[in-house]
Design a protein around this motif. Structure first.
Motif, PDB file in Angstrom:
ATOM      1  N   ALA A 127       1.445  -1.022   0.514  1.00  0.00           N
ATOM      2  CA  ALA A 127      -0.260  -0.482  -0.229  1.00  0.00           C
ATOM      3  C   ALA A 127       0.959   1.450   0.313  1.00  0.00           C
ATOM      4  CB  ALA A 127      -0.724  -0.205   1.014  1.00  0.00           C
ATOM      5  N   GLN A 128       2.178   1.195   0.309  1.00  0.00           N
ATOM      6  CA  GLN A 128       2.954   2.514   0.559  1.00  0.00           C
ATOM      7  C   GLN A 128       3.388   2.433  -0.874  1.00  0.00           C
ATOM      8  OE1 GLN A 128       3.003   4.488   3.739  1.00  0.00           O
ATOM      9  NE2 GLN A 128       1.702   3.194   3.889  1.00  0.00           N
ATOM     10  N   VAL A 129       3.684   1.696  -1.877  1.00  0.00           N
ATOM     11  CA  VAL A 129       4.579   2.015  -2.859  1.00  0.00           C
ATOM     12  C   VAL A 129       3.178   3.194  -4.370  1.00  0.00           C
ATOM     13  CG1 VAL A 129       4.858   0.771  -5.415  1.00  0.00           C
ATOM     14  CG2 VAL A 129       5.262  -0.529  -2.834  1.00  0.00           C
ATOM     15  N   PRO A 130       2.429   2.781  -4.185  1.00  0.00           N
ATOM     16  CA  PRO A 130       1.531   3.688  -4.607  1.00  0.00           C
ATOM     17  C   PRO A 130       2.021   5.072  -4.223  1.00  0.00           C
ATOM     18  CG  PRO A 130       0.181   2.135  -3.891  1.00  0.00           C
ATOM     19  CD  PRO A 130       1.054   1.985  -3.060  1.00  0.00           C
ATOM     20  N   CYS A 131       1.987   4.950  -2.524  1.00  0.00           N
ATOM     21  CA  CYS A 131       1.925   6.760  -1.965  1.00  0.00           C
ATOM     22  C   CYS A 131       3.271   7.171  -2.544  1.00  0.00           C
ATOM     23  CB  CYS A 131       1.810   6.224  -0.647  1.00  0.00           C
ATOM     24  SG  CYS A 131      -0.400   6.644  -0.031  1.00  0.00           S
ATOM     25  N   VAL A 132       4.456   6.487  -1.796  1.00  0.00           N
ATOM     26  CA  VAL A 132       6.004   7.339  -2.497  1.00  0.00           C
ATOM     27  C   VAL A 132       5.389   7.489  -4.017  1.00  0.00           C
ATOM     28  CG1 VAL A 132       8.390   5.879  -3.047  1.00  0.00           C
ATOM     29  CG2 VAL A 132       6.202   5.798  -1.252  1.00  0.00           C
ATOM     30  N   SER A 133       5.351   6.183  -5.330  1.00  0.00           N
ATOM     31  CA  SER A 133       5.460   6.760  -6.016  1.00  0.00           C
ATOM     32  C   SER A 133       4.508   8.271  -6.679  1.00  0.00           C
ATOM     33  CB  SER A 133       4.242   5.682  -7.490  1.00  0.00           C
ATOM     34  OG  SER A 133       3.949   6.840  -8.593  1.00  0.00           O
ATOM     35  N   MET A 134       3.215   8.740  -5.705  1.00  0.00           N
ATOM     36  CA  MET A 134       2.289   9.766  -5.831  1.00  0.00           C
ATOM     37  C   MET A 134       3.589  10.851  -5.094  1.00  0.00           C
ATOM     38  SD  MET A 134      -1.265   8.914  -5.139  1.00  0.00           S
ATOM     39  CE  MET A 134      -1.264   8.383  -3.649  1.00  0.00           C
ATOM     40  N   VAL A 135       4.015  10.889  -4.418  1.00  0.00           N
ATOM     41  CA  VAL A 135       4.726  11.583  -3.494  1.00  0.00           C
ATOM     42  C   VAL A 135       6.036  12.309  -4.681  1.00  0.00           C
ATOM     43  CG1 VAL A 135       6.666  12.300  -2.216  1.00  0.00           C
ATOM     44  CG2 VAL A 135       4.566  11.301  -0.869  1.00  0.00           C
ATOM     45  N   VAL A 136       6.798  11.172  -5.854  1.00  0.00           N
ATOM     46  CA  VAL A 136       7.407  11.722  -6.346  1.00  0.00           C
ATOM     47  C   VAL A 136       6.699  12.088  -7.559  1.00  0.00           C
ATOM     48  CG1 VAL A 136       9.191  10.549  -7.905  1.00  0.00           C
ATOM     49  CG2 VAL A 136       8.654   9.819  -5.526  1.00  0.00           C
ATOM     50  N   GLN A 137       5.832  12.194  -8.012  1.00  0.00           N
ATOM     51  CA  GLN A 137       5.221  12.702  -9.775  1.00  0.00           C
ATOM     52  C   GLN A 137       4.410  13.850  -8.822  1.00  0.00           C
ATOM     53  OE1 GLN A 137       2.595  10.049 -11.704  1.00  0.00           O
ATOM     54  NE2 GLN A 137       3.258   8.406  -9.814  1.00  0.00           N
ATOM     55  N   ILE A 138       4.231  14.508  -7.770  1.00  0.00           N
ATOM     56  CA  ILE A 138       3.599  15.530  -7.547  1.00  0.00           C
ATOM     57  C   ILE A 138       4.893  16.488  -7.475  1.00  0.00           C
ATOM     58  CG2 ILE A 138       2.347  16.179  -4.866  1.00  0.00           C
ATOM     59  CD1 ILE A 138       1.136  14.815  -4.580  1.00  0.00           C
ATOM     60  N   LEU A 139       6.506  16.274  -6.168  1.00  0.00           N
ATOM     61  CA  LEU A 139       7.262  16.858  -6.412  1.00  0.00           C
ATOM     62  C   LEU A 139       7.929  17.548  -7.740  1.00  0.00           C
ATOM     63  CD1 LEU A 139       8.918  15.236  -3.363  1.00  0.00           C
ATOM     64  CD2 LEU A 139       7.772  17.336  -3.477  1.00  0.00           C
ATOM     65  N   MET A 140       8.052  15.880  -8.967  1.00  0.00           N
ATOM     66  CA  MET A 140       8.306  16.439  -9.926  1.00  0.00           C
ATOM     67  C   MET A 140       7.456  17.446 -10.388  1.00  0.00           C
ATOM     68  SD  MET A 140       9.269  13.175 -11.629  1.00  0.00           S
ATOM     69  CE  MET A 140       8.275  12.794 -12.627  1.00  0.00           C
ATOM     70  N   ALA A 141       5.698  17.231 -10.841  1.00  0.00           N
ATOM     71  CA  ALA A 141       5.083  18.532 -11.440  1.00  0.00           C
ATOM     72  C   ALA A 141       5.015  19.881 -10.460  1.00  0.00           C
ATOM     73  CB  ALA A 141       2.910  17.959 -11.272  1.00  0.00           C
ATOM     74  N   VAL A 142       5.722  20.177 -10.054  1.00  0.00           N
ATOM     75  CA  VAL A 142       5.748  21.080  -8.778  1.00  0.00           C
ATOM     76  C   VAL A 142       7.467  22.148  -8.356  1.00  0.00           C
ATOM     77  CG1 VAL A 142       3.736  21.474  -7.477  1.00  0.00           C
ATOM     78  CG2 VAL A 142       5.479  20.071  -6.503  1.00  0.00           C
ATOM     79  N   ALA A 143       7.944  20.899  -9.302  1.00  0.00           N
ATOM     80  CA  ALA A 143       9.771  21.303  -9.447  1.00  0.00           C
ATOM     81  C   ALA A 143      10.143  22.462  -9.892  1.00  0.00           C
ATOM     82  CB  ALA A 143      10.365  20.129  -8.551  1.00  0.00           C
ATOM     83  N   SER A 144       8.987  22.488 -10.503  1.00  0.00           N
ATOM     84  CA  SER A 144       9.201  23.702 -11.677  1.00  0.00           C
ATOM     85  C   SER A 144       8.771  25.352 -11.406  1.00  0.00           C
ATOM     86  CB  SER A 144       8.868  23.314 -13.097  1.00  0.00           C
ATOM     87  OG  SER A 144       7.209  23.356 -13.171  1.00  0.00           O
ATOM     88  N   PHE A 145       8.371  25.151 -10.128  1.00  0.00           N
ATOM     89  CA  PHE A 145       7.269  25.977  -9.684  1.00  0.00           C
ATOM     90  C   PHE A 145       8.216  26.753  -8.597  1.00  0.00           C
ATOM     91  CE2 PHE A 145       3.639  24.072 -11.671  1.00  0.00           C
ATOM     92  CZ  PHE A 145       3.259  24.943 -12.748  1.00  0.00           C
ATOM     93  N   ALA A 146       9.231  25.810  -8.048  1.00  0.00           N
ATOM     94  CA  ALA A 146       9.181  26.151  -6.328  1.00  0.00           C
ATOM     95  C   ALA A 146      10.375  27.182  -6.749  1.00  0.00           C
ATOM     96  CB  ALA A 146       9.734  25.259  -5.497  1.00  0.00           C
TER      97      ALA A 146
END
Length: 146
Positions: A127-146
């Protein structure tokens, strides 16, 4: 928002997870009544006397399952909502949500039924695998704005 198929899928699985948490809360209450193990003196007095204001291993197992759900499902609700805004593929998002839901469902069954190790740990990890995947994808999506 519900017109977004990814968000609708997220809402579906999140609602099932919340329903599962309510069911565990109800199970905990029923085990308390059956075992006459109440957390509050007023409840114990209503159901037989002060001596029933006590802890019980079966009730504690149910409580731990419920607490574990809160520790894991609440972060998922945040992550899944934000992840849904990153415009992921519906198939991939559905996979994330389904894997998390099934992992938590198996985890709860393993916890409540005291299934043999490592069933609960494996379910938790899956159950933690998709959570880690979502964290990575969220951070990649917002990294350009930070």
């Amino acid at each position: 928002m519900l017109e977004n198929p990814v968000f609708s899928c997220f809402v579906f699985y999140s609602t099932l997870l919340i329903l599962k948490m309510y069911i565990i809360a109800i199970i905990t209450g029923q085990v308390r009544l059956r075992r006459k193990a109440f957390a509050n003196p007023e409840d114990a007095m209503r159901h037989g006397g002060e001596q029933f204001c006590r802890t019980d291993p079966c009730v504690e197992r149910c409580r731990r399952a419920h607490i574990n759900d809160m520790e894991n499902i609440f972060p998922f609700l945040f992550l899944g909502a934000i992840y849904s805004m990153t415009e992921p593929s519906l198939a991939v998002a559905k996979g994330h949500f389904l894997v998390f839901f099934l992992g938590r469902l198996v985890h709860s069954v393993a916890y409540l039924c005291a299934l043999k190790a490592p069933t609960r740990s494996v379910a938790y990890t899956i159950a933690q695998v998709p959570c880690v995947s979502m964290v990575v994808q969220i951070l990649m999506a917002v990294a350009s704005f930070a």
